[in-house]
Design a protein around this motif. Structure first.
Motif, PDB file in Angstrom:
ATOM      1  N   PHE A  75       0.837  -1.196   0.000  1.00 40.51           N
ATOM      2  CA  PHE A  75       0.000   0.000   0.000  1.00 40.51           C
ATOM      3  C   PHE A  75       0.874   1.248   0.000  1.00 40.51           C
ATOM      4  N   PRO A  76       0.689   2.152  -0.970  1.00 43.52           N
ATOM      5  CA  PRO A  76       1.471   3.397  -0.984  1.00 43.52           C
ATOM      6  C   PRO A  76       1.006   4.343   0.119  1.00 43.52           C
ATOM      7  N   GLU A  77       1.767   5.415   0.304  1.00 42.38           N
ATOM      8  CA  GLU A  77       1.380   6.436   1.266  1.00 42.38           C
ATOM      9  C   GLU A  77       0.033   7.050   0.853  1.00 42.38           C
ATOM     10  N   PRO A  78      -0.903   7.149   1.775  1.00 41.58           N
ATOM     11  CA  PRO A  78      -2.222   7.703   1.422  1.00 41.58           C
ATOM     12  C   PRO A  78      -2.187   9.194   1.102  1.00 41.58           C
ATOM     13  N   THR A  79      -1.044   9.848   1.345  1.00 41.96           N
ATOM     14  CA  THR A  79      -0.933  11.282   1.057  1.00 41.96           C
ATOM     15  C   THR A  79      -0.492  11.559  -0.382  1.00 41.96           C
ATOM     16  N   LEU A  80      -0.151  10.507  -1.121  1.00 38.59           N
ATOM     17  CA  LEU A  80       0.265  10.694  -2.516  1.00 38.59           C
ATOM     18  C   LEU A  80      -0.924  11.158  -3.360  1.00 38.59           C
ATOM     19  N   PRO A  81      -0.656  11.794  -4.506  1.00 38.57           N
ATOM     20  CA  PRO A  81      -1.751  12.140  -5.424  1.00 38.57           C
ATOM     21  C   PRO A  81      -2.528  10.888  -5.823  1.00 38.57           C
ATOM     22  N   PRO A  82      -3.824  11.023  -6.091  1.00 38.07           N
ATOM     23  CA  PRO A  82      -4.673   9.852  -6.367  1.00 38.07           C
ATOM     24  C   PRO A  82      -4.147   8.935  -7.469  1.00 38.07           C
ATOM     25  N   MET A  83      -3.726   9.499  -8.602  1.00 39.78           N
ATOM     26  CA  MET A  83      -3.257   8.656  -9.694  1.00 39.78           C
ATOM     27  C   MET A  83      -1.995   7.907  -9.301  1.00 39.78           C
ATOM     28  N   ASP A  84      -1.113   8.550  -8.523  1.00 45.22           N
ATOM     29  CA  ASP A  84       0.102   7.880  -8.058  1.00 45.22           C
ATOM     30  C   ASP A  84      -0.229   6.726  -7.126  1.00 45.22           C
ATOM     31  N   ARG A  85      -1.256   6.898  -6.303  1.00 43.93           N
ATOM     32  CA  ARG A  85      -1.669   5.804  -5.413  1.00 43.93           C
ATOM     33  C   ARG A  85      -2.118   4.584  -6.206  1.00 43.93           C
ATOM     34  N   ALA A 138      -9.120   6.705  -3.771  1.00 41.76           N
ATOM     35  CA  ALA A 138      -8.235   7.400  -4.712  1.00 41.76           C
ATOM     36  C   ALA A 138      -9.001   7.828  -5.965  1.00 41.76           C
ATOM     37  N   ILE A 139      -9.897   6.954  -6.436  1.00 40.25           N
ATOM     38  CA  ILE A 139     -10.693   7.281  -7.632  1.00 40.25           C
ATOM     39  C   ILE A 139     -11.625   8.457  -7.338  1.00 40.25           C
ATOM     40  N   HIS A 140     -12.302   8.418  -6.206  1.00 40.58           N
ATOM     41  CA  HIS A 140     -13.201   9.512  -5.832  1.00 40.58           C
ATOM     42  C   HIS A 140     -12.437  10.833  -5.716  1.00 40.58           C
ATOM     43  N   GLU A 141     -11.288  10.792  -5.051  1.00 38.21           N
ATOM     44  CA  GLU A 141     -10.512  12.015  -4.869  1.00 38.21           C
ATOM     45  C   GLU A 141      -9.993  12.531  -6.215  1.00 38.21           C
TER      46      GLU A 141
END
Length: 207
Positions: A75-85, A138-141
Motif C-alpha cells: 500500500f502506498p502512502e495515502p498522502t500521494l496524489p490519487p493517480m500515483d496511489r 483514490a478514484i473519488h478524490e
C-alpha cells in the motif's frame, strides 16, 4: 572440534514453512501441498513440522498471515496524489508477486477460499475489502480534482482498475498455480489504464 549447529527459533522456522507452502503452491498447485512436500521443501522431517504447528490448517493459517503481511507493504502512502496511489499499488504488487509467485494464489485464486481455514478466509476477505476501499477513495478524490474521469461511476472504474491489477499479478492456472501475463509489458498496460481513467480531452473546436 565438533561444530554445533544452532537450532532456529520457532518464529524463524514458522516463517520458513509459510514461505515453503507458497513455493509448493506456485510450483505444483495447492493439491500438492502435503506435509511431506512441505518437509522436503524446508529440509526437515514431517515430524519436525509438527513441533511448530498442530496441523496442516495451522500451517495454512500461518501462510495467510505471512502473505498478508507482505501484501500490506504494497500500500502506498495515502498522502500521494490519487493517480500515483493507483499506479504505485499496482506496481508494488507486480514486484511482490515477481519475487514470490505463490502470493498470486492468495490474492487471485478463488480456490484459496475453499482450501484455507475459516479464520484465514476472513483475514483474506478483510484485505480484499481494504484494497478496494483504498482504490475507491483514490478514484473519488481524483475525480473531484479533475484528474480522473467523473463521467463514469467510481465503482465501475474500480472494476477496471482492479481487473487490470489482477491480470498483471497473474491469473491462476488449471491447478491454481500463478501464471505470468505473456507478451505484455506491465508498464504499457498501466499506461493504457491511466489513459482510460483520465478525463477525456475536450474536442477541438473547428472554425
Amino acid at each position: 572440534m565438533a561444530i554445533t549447529r544452532q537450532r532456529k527459533s520457532t518464529a524463524v522456522r514458522r516463517e520458513e514453512i509459510a514461505k515453503a507452502a507458497l513455493h509448493v503452491i506456485a510450483q505444483s498447485g495447492v493439491k500438492s501441498l502435503t506435509t511431506a512436500a512441505l518437509a522436503e521443501e524446508v529440509g526437515v522431517t514431517s515430524g519436525a513440522l509438527f513441533r511448530h504447528f498442530a496441523s496442516l490448517d495451522e500451517m495454512l493459517l500461518e501462510t495467510v498471515q505471512y502473505a498478508l503481511a507482505r501484501i500490506e507493504q504494497t500500500f502506498p502512502e495515502p498522502t500521494l496524489p490519487p493517480m500515483d496511489r493507483l499506479t504505485q499499488l499496482a506496481s508494488n504488487r507486480i514486484q511482490l508477486i515477481g519475487s514470490e509467485p505463490g502470493l498470486s494464489w492468495i490474492l487471485r485464486s478463488n480456490e484459496a477460499y475453499h482450501v484455507l481455514p475459516a479464520e484465514g478466509v476472513v483475514m483474506l476477505e478483510d484485505m480484499v475489502k481494504r484494497s478496494r476501499r483504498f482504490l475507491l477513495l483514490a478514484i473519488h478524490e481524483g475525480a473531484s480534482q479533475g484528474i480522473i474521469r467523473s463521467d463514469i461511476k467510481a465503482e465501475i472504474l474500480l472494476v477496471i482498475v482492479t481487473g487490470t491489477i489482477q491480470a498483471l499479478i497473474g491469473m491462476p492456472g488449471p491447478a491454481g498455480r500463478a501464471s505470468k501475463p505473456q507478451n505484455q509489458s506491465p508498464k504499457s498496460v498501466m499506461d493504457a489504464l491511466t489513459s482510460v481513467i483520465k478525463p477525456s480531452l475536450p474536442e477541438a473546436v473547428t472554425g
